[in-house]
Scaffold this motif. Sequence first.
Motif, mmCIF file in Angstrom:
data_model
loop_
_atom_site.group_PDB
_atom_site.id
_atom_site.type_symbol
_atom_site.label_atom_id
_atom_site.label_comp_id
_atom_site.label_asym_id
_atom_site.label_seq_id
_atom_site.Cartn_x
_atom_site.Cartn_y
_atom_site.Cartn_z
ATOM 1 N N GLU A 18 0.841 -1.205 0.000
ATOM 2 C CA GLU A 18 0.000 0.000 0.000
ATOM 3 C C GLU A 18 0.876 1.255 0.000
ATOM 4 O OE1 GLU A 18 -3.986 -1.207 2.514
ATOM 5 O OE2 GLU A 18 -2.184 -0.693 3.634
ATOM 6 N N LEU A 19 1.921 1.229 0.823
ATOM 7 C CA LEU A 19 2.828 2.378 0.874
ATOM 8 C C LEU A 19 3.507 2.582 -0.473
ATOM 9 C CD1 LEU A 19 4.124 4.621 2.576
ATOM 10 C CD2 LEU A 19 5.924 2.989 3.161
ATOM 11 N N ASP A 20 3.979 1.483 -1.092
ATOM 12 C CA ASP A 20 4.610 1.584 -2.420
ATOM 13 C C ASP A 20 3.659 2.199 -3.428
ATOM 14 O OD1 ASP A 20 6.945 0.395 -1.469
ATOM 15 O OD2 ASP A 20 6.350 -1.617 -2.105
ATOM 16 N N SER A 21 2.408 1.763 -3.400
ATOM 17 C CA SER A 21 1.401 2.276 -4.318
ATOM 18 C C SER A 21 1.161 3.770 -4.110
ATOM 19 C CB SER A 21 0.097 1.490 -4.130
ATOM 20 O OG SER A 21 -0.903 1.979 -4.972
ATOM 21 N N ILE A 22 1.120 4.186 -2.861
ATOM 22 C CA ILE A 22 0.907 5.602 -2.556
ATOM 23 C C ILE A 22 2.109 6.434 -3.000
ATOM 24 C CG2 ILE A 22 0.730 7.254 -0.649
ATOM 25 C CD1 ILE A 22 -1.058 5.097 0.736
ATOM 26 N N VAL A 23 3.304 6.001 -2.631
ATOM 27 C CA VAL A 23 4.518 6.756 -2.942
ATOM 28 C C VAL A 23 4.719 6.884 -4.446
ATOM 29 C CG1 VAL A 23 7.042 6.711 -2.784
ATOM 30 C CG2 VAL A 23 5.657 6.222 -0.770
ATOM 31 N N ASN A 24 4.365 5.862 -5.188
ATOM 32 C CA ASN A 24 4.561 5.875 -6.641
ATOM 33 C C ASN A 24 3.332 6.324 -7.420
ATOM 34 O OD1 ASN A 24 7.275 4.893 -6.527
ATOM 35 N ND2 ASN A 24 6.414 2.916 -5.949
ATOM 36 N N GLY A 25 2.312 6.761 -6.717
ATOM 37 C CA GLY A 25 1.073 7.137 -7.387
ATOM 38 C C GLY A 25 0.795 8.626 -7.359
ATOM 39 N N PRO A 26 -0.356 9.008 -7.880
ATOM 40 C CA PRO A 26 -0.695 10.427 -8.008
ATOM 41 C C PRO A 26 -0.975 11.116 -6.667
ATOM 42 C CG PRO A 26 -2.522 9.057 -8.735
ATOM 43 C CD PRO A 26 -1.372 8.133 -8.490
ATOM 44 N N PHE A 27 -1.425 10.375 -5.669
ATOM 45 C CA PHE A 27 -1.753 11.001 -4.389
ATOM 46 C C PHE A 27 -0.526 11.635 -3.747
ATOM 47 C CE2 PHE A 27 -1.993 10.827 0.247
ATOM 48 C CZ PHE A 27 -3.096 11.612 0.466
ATOM 49 N N TYR A 28 0.560 10.863 -3.651
ATOM 50 C CA TYR A 28 1.767 11.396 -3.022
ATOM 51 C C TYR A 28 2.384 12.513 -3.873
ATOM 52 C CZ TYR A 28 6.154 11.876 -0.591
ATOM 53 O OH TYR A 28 7.208 12.398 0.089
ATOM 54 N N ALA A 29 2.341 12.350 -5.181
ATOM 55 C CA ALA A 29 2.850 13.403 -6.070
ATOM 56 C C ALA A 29 2.099 14.715 -5.814
ATOM 57 C CB ALA A 29 2.721 12.974 -7.527
ATOM 58 N N TYR A 30 0.787 14.598 -5.638
ATOM 59 C CA TYR A 30 -0.034 15.788 -5.359
ATOM 60 C C TYR A 30 0.311 16.371 -3.988
ATOM 61 C CZ TYR A 30 -4.174 18.728 -4.862
ATOM 62 O OH TYR A 30 -5.028 19.787 -4.680
ATOM 63 N N ALA A 31 0.495 15.504 -2.987
ATOM 64 C CA ALA A 31 0.861 15.978 -1.649
ATOM 65 C C ALA A 31 2.203 16.706 -1.686
ATOM 66 C CB ALA A 31 0.899 14.808 -0.671
ATOM 67 N N LYS A 32 3.167 16.146 -2.412
ATOM 68 C CA LYS A 32 4.477 16.803 -2.539
ATOM 69 C C LYS A 32 4.344 18.164 -3.226
ATOM 70 C CE LYS A 32 7.931 14.680 -4.287
ATOM 71 N NZ LYS A 32 8.865 13.791 -4.984
ATOM 72 N N GLU A 33 3.521 18.217 -4.257
ATOM 73 C CA GLU A 33 3.305 19.477 -4.967
ATOM 74 C C GLU A 33 2.707 20.528 -4.026
ATOM 75 O OE1 GLU A 33 0.200 21.150 -8.306
ATOM 76 O OE2 GLU A 33 0.933 19.095 -8.553
ATOM 77 N N LEU A 34 1.731 20.108 -3.229
ATOM 78 C CA LEU A 34 1.124 21.038 -2.272
ATOM 79 C C LEU A 34 2.129 21.487 -1.214
ATOM 80 C CD1 LEU A 34 -2.402 19.427 -1.750
ATOM 81 C CD2 LEU A 34 -1.817 21.463 -3.098
ATOM 82 N N LYS A 35 3.014 20.577 -0.814
ATOM 83 C CA LYS A 35 4.049 20.945 0.153
ATOM 84 C C LYS A 35 5.020 21.950 -0.468
ATOM 85 C CE LYS A 35 7.497 19.386 3.300
ATOM 86 N NZ LYS A 35 8.504 18.488 3.642
ATOM 87 N N GLU A 36 5.422 21.712 -1.697
ATOM 88 C CA GLU A 36 6.331 22.631 -2.377
ATOM 89 C C GLU A 36 5.716 24.027 -2.517
ATOM 90 O OE1 GLU A 36 7.208 20.526 -5.986
ATOM 91 O OE2 GLU A 36 8.411 19.015 -4.917
ATOM 92 N N LYS A 37 4.399 24.085 -2.671
ATOM 93 C CA LYS A 37 3.693 25.362 -2.792
ATOM 94 C C LYS A 37 3.401 25.992 -1.434
ATOM 95 C CE LYS A 37 1.324 24.288 -7.129
ATOM 96 N NZ LYS A 37 0.004 24.035 -7.762
#
Length: 178
Positions: A18-37
């Motif tokens: 589940e963690l692998d799926s999250i880290v490699n999926g769109p959810f985590y990418a979106y969370a990282k983008e929001l953090k960067e902003k």
Amino acid sequence: GTDYIDLGMIHYVDREDELDSIVNGPFYAYAKELKEKGVIRHIGLSTHNPRVAKKAVELGIVEMMLFSINPAYDNRHGEYAYGEADERFALYQRCAKEGVGISVMKPFCGGQLLDAAKSVFPKALSKIQCLQYALDQPGVITVLPGVRDRRDLRELLAYCGASQQERDYSVLAQFDAV
């Protein structure tokens, strides 16, 4: 009146796949983008599984962990007692070393530690003892027990004025279950 949140949580991940799926999926990418902003200040993870937690820390994807800590789970007793004792303690130490704060959930083992008839130990512990046990673990920054009503809240706030004797949980060393 704000345009950010302090903590964005990846909630309840208890399997490594589940963690692998999250880290490699769109959810985590979106969370990282929001953090960067600056919309999310920190990313956290909630899990009961020390292997998942360790992997998240190793990957450097979290700054905070919501993790279940109490003397029963830490000694392989209870529904969410995942991992061996040394594995759990190594996780706490790793989080402290890496600056990943741990917020504790389930400090009373779902209430079982407060009731001698339900506890894995021969004697009930107090809420104050359970809170102190959790706070004494490396990496722990806060404990989040459930509060049902004002009575629960008053009982928990008693921790602030508790004596060293009331906070002492050394009785655990006397129990065979530990």
